[in-house]
Design a protein around this motif. Sequence first.
Motif, PDB file in Angstrom:
ATOM      1  N   ASP A   1      -2.481   2.581  -4.339  1.00 20.75           N
ATOM      2  CA  ASP A   1      -2.068   3.940  -4.024  1.00 20.75           C
ATOM      3  C   ASP A   1      -3.182   4.867  -4.486  1.00 20.75           C
ATOM      4  O   ASP A   1      -3.803   4.606  -5.520  1.00 20.75           O
TER       5      ASP A   1
ATOM      6  N   THR B   1       0.850  -1.192   0.000  1.00 21.58           N
ATOM      7  CA  THR B   1       0.000   0.000   0.000  1.00 21.58           C
ATOM      8  C   THR B   1       0.886   1.242   0.000  1.00 21.58           C
ATOM      9  O   THR B   1       1.915   1.276   0.669  1.00 21.58           O
ATOM     10  N   GLY B   2       0.496   2.257  -0.768  1.00 23.52           N
ATOM     11  CA  GLY B   2       1.377   3.412  -0.913  1.00 23.52           C
ATOM     12  C   GLY B   2       2.646   3.067  -1.654  1.00 23.52           C
ATOM     13  O   GLY B   2       3.696   3.679  -1.453  1.00 23.52           O
TER      14      GLY B   2
ATOM     15  N   ALA C   1       0.849   3.257   3.133  1.00 20.86           N
ATOM     16  CA  ALA C   1      -0.100   4.331   2.814  1.00 20.86           C
ATOM     17  C   ALA C   1      -0.483   5.125   4.062  1.00 20.86           C
ATOM     18  O   ALA C   1      -1.108   4.598   4.981  1.00 20.86           O
TER      19      ALA C   1
ATOM     20  N   SER D   1       2.031  10.962  -4.697  1.00 25.20           N
ATOM     21  CA  SER D   1       2.881  10.126  -5.542  1.00 25.20           C
ATOM     22  C   SER D   1       2.474  10.335  -6.996  1.00 25.20           C
ATOM     23  O   SER D   1       1.511  11.049  -7.280  1.00 25.20           O
TER      24      SER D   1
END
Length: 339
Positions: free
Chosen positions: A31, A6-7, A82, A36
């Motif tokens: 994401d 995640t992220g 995230a 980002s």
Amino acid sequence: MKILVTGGLGYIGSHTVVELQNKGYEVIIVDNLSNSSIEVLDNIEKITGKKPAFEKVDLREKDTVSAFFKKYTDIAGVIHFAASIFVNESVENPLLYYENNLNSLIYLLKEVSAKKEMAMIFSSSCTVYGQADELPITEEAPVKKAEAPYGNTKQIGEEIIADTCKVTPNLKAISLRYFNPVGGHETALIGETPQGKPHHLVPYITQTAIGIREQLTVFGGDYPTKDGTCIRDYIHVVDLGKAHVTALERLLNNKNETNYEVFNIGTGTGSSVFEVIGSFERISGEKLNFKVADRRPGDVAAIYADTKKANEVLGWEAKSTLDEAMASAWKWEKKVRGK
């Protein structure tokens, strides 16, 4: 073996995805692109030769998270990056941080705890220690009242995971309390590019040196430290990415001692702001324009890691020096600006 990151298009996430793919894992990135860029996906492919699967997901949306796990049913592990990450922004907008960092974690845990078996790595932070009584900081140091909402979300996040692991035998988790990530990949294809004005020291240094920013502000010159500026433990982001893979493999190979563990991830060396500036000037040959201003709310005077547990129990250690990290950050900045 499929690993959810995640992220994964963010700064630390993207470097970790590279290390995972280099080890042969199949990576799925989620994401929401709030901090980002989708272009990072192509750059990961250029580095590793393989493009990870990608789903644009906002983890604050419970139904969307549930739908994602219905689509991907065979995930073996999760690395959870995230989150909103800026200390001073969290002081100014605490509710954003509590909603984003805690709700997303809860919705994620609801799904992974229902799996037959799951390994989870949580992106935590040295901010959970607050202003430490003793340095370097070991994992046994007390978790103190956070200096800012960002740190508080990491404290609460760890508590949520620990409590969930107590009643969920199939869930194994590690919180990595890492210190200050800096630098970029050796290819200069991925690195730290803040959206808007940088909140972290090193990108502000490189943006000032290249002419994007007029002047660097050093927040606080009167701390009780060796030169009056804040001291932090600056770890190369590639070393940090490798730490996540090592921690994940500890869980996947059932080498964990309990189903919830905590490790500090740093170099074990504290460097002051002036020392970081000196390192940059040394490796770049540039003279940096900076001024010293008042302290910034939420900052502690000094914090750096005792890395013995990570070195001996986890089997990981930082390899890169501060100069090497600064050189890679400068290489990335010049690549981004076409210089």
